[in-house]
Design an enzyme around this catalytic site. Structure first.
Site, short mmCIF file in Angstrom:
data_model
loop_
_atom_site.label_atom_id
_atom_site.label_comp_id
_atom_site.label_asym_id
_atom_site.label_seq_id
_atom_site.Cartn_x
_atom_site.Cartn_y
_atom_site.Cartn_z
N GLN A 124 0.83 -1.21 0.00
CA GLN A 124 0.00 0.00 0.00
C GLN A 124 0.87 1.26 0.00
O GLN A 124 1.52 1.55 1.00
CB GLN A 124 -0.90 -0.01 1.25
N GLY A 125 0.87 2.00 -1.11
CA GLY A 125 1.66 3.23 -1.19
C GLY A 125 0.82 4.46 -0.87
O GLY A 125 0.40 5.19 -1.77
N TYR A 126 0.57 4.67 0.39
CA TYR A 126 -0.26 5.81 0.80
C TYR A 126 0.60 6.91 1.46
O TYR A 126 0.77 7.99 0.93
CB TYR A 126 -1.33 5.34 1.79
N SER A 127 1.14 6.60 2.66
CA SER A 127 1.82 7.64 3.45
C SER A 127 3.09 8.14 2.78
O SER A 127 3.74 7.41 2.03
CB SER A 127 2.19 7.10 4.83
N GLU A 242 -10.79 -0.81 5.45
CA GLU A 242 -9.67 -1.20 6.31
C GLU A 242 -10.09 -1.13 7.77
O GLU A 242 -9.82 -2.02 8.56
CB GLU A 242 -8.49 -0.24 6.06
N SER A 380 -4.63 7.45 12.29
CA SER A 380 -4.40 7.38 13.74
C SER A 380 -5.73 7.48 14.50
O SER A 380 -6.74 7.94 13.95
CB SER A 380 -3.49 8.53 14.18
N ASN A 381 -5.71 7.05 15.74
CA ASN A 381 -6.96 7.08 16.51
C ASN A 381 -7.49 8.50 16.70
O ASN A 381 -8.69 8.70 16.88
CB ASN A 381 -6.76 6.35 17.84
N GLU A 382 -6.59 9.47 16.64
CA GLU A 382 -7.04 10.87 16.71
C GLU A 382 -7.78 11.25 15.42
O GLU A 382 -8.82 11.93 15.47
CB GLU A 382 -5.84 11.81 16.93
#
Lengths: 395, 375
Positions: A124-127, A242, A380-382
């Site tokens: 997965q090329g996301y970040s 996801e 992230s959870n935030e």
């Protein structure tokens, strides 16, 4: 409203349990994820592919199993109880639904079979270094050149890219308007010249994630999924899927069973740690939170089975699921006391290596450190809280 | 496995919801709470007419053939309105015990009054020293010819000021905390030797200290036997837990809705305070606590009729969730409303107070964590 299993459900449970027992590769029983080769990762996947059970959640026309919500629940429970290495999420859970939802016929025809068979390993090329939580700020550029795109950029946190054959990648094709507007979803062959994969070693000592550098990488335009500049919708769709698989309830149940087993074997003042009211209270609290999560997931699945896709509520599953996973690994590390400290990497263990402390202490602190990633990845959870605030509460 | 409501249950929810909206807004509720009696007999009569008092009972007993899920639906909507009328003690607790364990004669004599709205019941089981242990019973029932003589004091008996009848736990034999030897007795409040000290509770309800002094009851006042009394009682308390979990969902939903609405409109520093991320995440946490509570409430109410071990574990697990979540949502709702949240004139504080009592009712978080671990 009831939680009873029908006799058909019970029969199904017996069938899948027997299939797992009879067919799961013997050498992978109880294997530690950190030590797996590419072949190990794919061994069970390929057996499931043969059986037609590799992608239960897909629509039947693309190779799904057509199982009911209850049957999928039973399948997950039995798989977790046995401790199988599940099919990797990148193809089955992430890209597959994108392709059968947004892809053209040609893409469906070549991408989906490779995912199912396990012959194509996707990453997965996301970040990117400058685009983490603010994913839409990504800068990897794809410029059209005849029938190709030429891609330049830098991806990071690419899980298991060292094994990958292909990468699905978010790239910037437009620079006008809002940052979300100029993003496209591209499939890139990892063997293309100009791609370099560099390992990142994490605090648990493992090599799961990587940096991927792309330098004048030529990608045929036929590998664009959906329309150019419209990739953000696909990116969000994928993240939603996801999240809904991320709760990991059945595996957390199994991990709590193991924690209890460990606490039974550890002593405090001569008595099993499990009998300590302080410690057993922490386990009870975990179990109760996990039960709540289990029913929240079942409610989500039940509404999905009525045709509603995973909504922003699935962010709850991500937040609570990962918090629980982290608490379990933390408590497991606590349970083994002093023997959480020894840390001898596999590579440094000579032929005469004697294991240190009780077997059940092996790897618990590595797992604890590794699991800190769960509240950071997948949004992230935030960020998940931001999603609920905006999409559910309307703030 | 099925998470959907039947058509009847959906209709039931709509009916209770619109009844509460039309007849039990916050001002009406506070008028009732501040009235001399502290409840509305008129509302109670309407509950009977609407069939709410008959909803969970089987058709043979004159009921509408519902069960825990129907009670859950009703209690959730009553929770939204902070309804004080004694549905829980009369229908869920005492009605439940009578329908499951009383003899046909006892049922015939007592259930029609409950279903018809003519009689109000209270479950007198806790004692000044018993805390949350239902087997800690000092109140005695001495055999006397065909009947029994009751002596002792019951503590914080919800709805006792309004009740016509009690179900009383009393020790027929054994030591103070023995699990055996406890009987459940049907006692008229008007019987000689019964006295009550009535008072309001912080959540707008009413309760009493109930004293029994040489109260003579006949042998057929005993429900079940001295061997089964405690298990009948514990089962009823678990059904009570299923019901107040549902009630608390109504409270939490109301508080969350009110808090989000308030934060969208209240301006400070020139912007709505809901635009501050620190408050947004707080409200998301409140929302998640609510959703997890919904899950546990469904879970417990689906498992109330399972075997004893499973029922206990389900009830204690759910009660821990609701205790923690209710406290969190209540406290945060007051905090996010700022000074307004502290005022008696806003409903927020009243939901908070009822949630606070619910945490203690039938045993608090600590009690149920222990019970969960040992079940």
């Amino acid at each position: 409203m009831d939680v009873d299993f029908t006799s058909e459900d019970q029969a199904f449970r017996a069938e899948v349990r027997k299939f797992i027992e009879d067919n799961y590769p013997k050498h992978l029983i109880g294997a530690d994820r950190g030590d797996l080769s590419k072949e190990d990762f794919l061994a069970w996947h390929k057996i499931l592919a043969e059986k037609g059970w590799v992608a239960p959640s897909w629509p039947e026309e693309f190779g799904g199993t057509g199982w009911s919500v209850t049957q999928k629940y039973i399948w997950n429970e039995e798989s977790a109880a046995f401790g199988t290495i599940p099919p990797l999420p990148f193809g089955v859970a992430m890209l597959g639904p994108v392709i059968y939802t947004f892809g053209n016929q040609a893409q469906k025809d070549w991408v989906l079979p490779g995912i199912k068979s396990g012959d194509t390993w996707w990453c997965q090329g996301y970040s990117e270094p400058g685009a983490g939580s603010d994913l839409a700020g990504l800068k990897t550029r794809a410029v059209r050149d005849g029938d190709d795109y030429i891609v330049n950029g830098h991806k990071i946190w690419t899980t298991l890219a060292q094994h990958a054959d292909w990468m699905f990648c978010l790239v910037r094709t437009g620079t006008e308007g809002k940052p979300q507007a100029g993003i496209s979803f591209l499939l890139i062959d990892m063997k293309t010249p100009g791609i370099t994969v560099r390992p990142i070693i994490t605090i648990d000592g493992g090599h799961e994630v990587n940096e991927v550098f792309l330098e004048d990488v030529r990608v045929p335009a036929e590998h664009l999924v959906g329309e150019e500049d419209k990739g953000w919708t696909i990116a969000k769709f994928l993240l939603g899927n996801e999240r809904s698989g991320i709760a990991g309830v059945a595996r957390s149940k199994k991990a709590i069973d193991r924690l209890r087993e460990i606490a039974r074997g550890e002593l405090e003042d001569g008595a099993p740690l499990l009998d300590s009211s302080d410690f057993s209270r922490k386990i009870s609290e975990l179990e109760i939170d996990l039960t709540a999560l289990e029913y929240t997931e079942l409610r989500t699945l039940a509404s999905e089975s009525k045709g509603q896709g995973p909504g922003p509520e699935s962010s709850i599953l991500k937040i609570k699921g990962t918090e629980i996973q982290q608490r379990i690994t933390e408590l497991t590390m606590e349970a083994v006391g002093n023997y959480a400290s020894p840390w001898v990497p596999q590579l440094d263990r000579g032929d005469n290596y004697l294991s240190i402390g009780p077997d059940h202490a092996e790897g618990v602190s590595q797992t604890y450190f590794n699991t800190r990633k769960t509240s950071i990845y997948g949004g992230s959870n935030e960020i998940q809280r931001n999603i609920i605030a905006k999409m559910v509460l309307g703030l | 496995m099925d998470f959907s409501f039947t058509e009847e249950q959906t209709l039931l929810r709509n009916m209770v919801q619109s009844f509460v909206q039309d007849n039990y807004d916050f001002d009406s509720r506070m008028k009732i709470v501040r009235s001399e009696e502290g409840m509305s007999r008129e509302i109670w009569g309407q509950f009977a007419e609407l069939g709410l008092l008959a909803a969970p009972f089987s058709e043979e007993l004159g009921g509408l053939d519902g069960g825990p899920i129907d009670i859950m639906v009703i209690m959730e909507e009553l929770g939204r309105g902070l309804v004080v009328e004694p549905y829980l003690p009369t229908v869920v607790l005492c009605g439940g015990i009578l329908s499951r364990h009383a003899s046909p004669a006892q049922q015939e004599a007592n259930l029609p009054g409950i279903l018809g709205g003519e009689s109000i019941w209270a479950l007198a089981y806790s004692e000044p020293q018993s805390r949350f242990n239902a087997s800690d019973v000092l109140t005695s029932a001495k055999a006397d010819g065909e009947g029994y003589v009751l002596n002792g004091t019951k503590a914080v008996v919800a709805a006792a000021p309004w009740a016509d009848k009690f179900i009383v736990s009393a020790r027929i034999s054994g030591e103070q905390r023995d699990r055996n030897g406890i009987g459940l007795f049907i006692v008229d409040k008007s019987a000689a030797g019964v006295s009550t000290q009535d008072y309001p509770t912080v959540d707008g309800n009413r309760a009493s200290e109930v004293t029994f002094e040489n109260v003579a009851v006949s042998g057929d006042a005993l429900i079940g036997s001295a061997e089964t009394g405690l298990s009948i009682l514990e089962e009823a308390l678990d059904h009570g837990i299923g019901a107040i979990c549902a009630e608390s969902l109504g409270h939490m939903k109301s508080l969350n809705d009110a808090t989000v609405e308030y934060c969208k409109t209240r301006k400070q520093f020139g912007v709505p305070i809901g635009s501050f991320q620190v408050l947004q995440h707080r409200m998301v946490d409140m929302f998640m606590e609510y959703e997890q509570s919904v899950s546990m409430t469904y879970m417990v109410n689906m498992k109330l009729n399972e075997g004893e071990e499973e029922r206990k574990k389900a009830a204690s697990g759910a009660k821990v969730q609701i205790g923690k979540s209710g406290r969190f949502v209540g406290q945060e709702a007051v905090q996010l409303h700022g000074g307004m949240g502290m005022t008696e004139e806003l409903s927020v504080g009243h939901y908070f107070k009822r949630l606070t009592v619910i945490d203690t009712q039938f045993g608090n978080v600590d009690h149920h964590l222990k019970r969960f671990a040992s079940a």
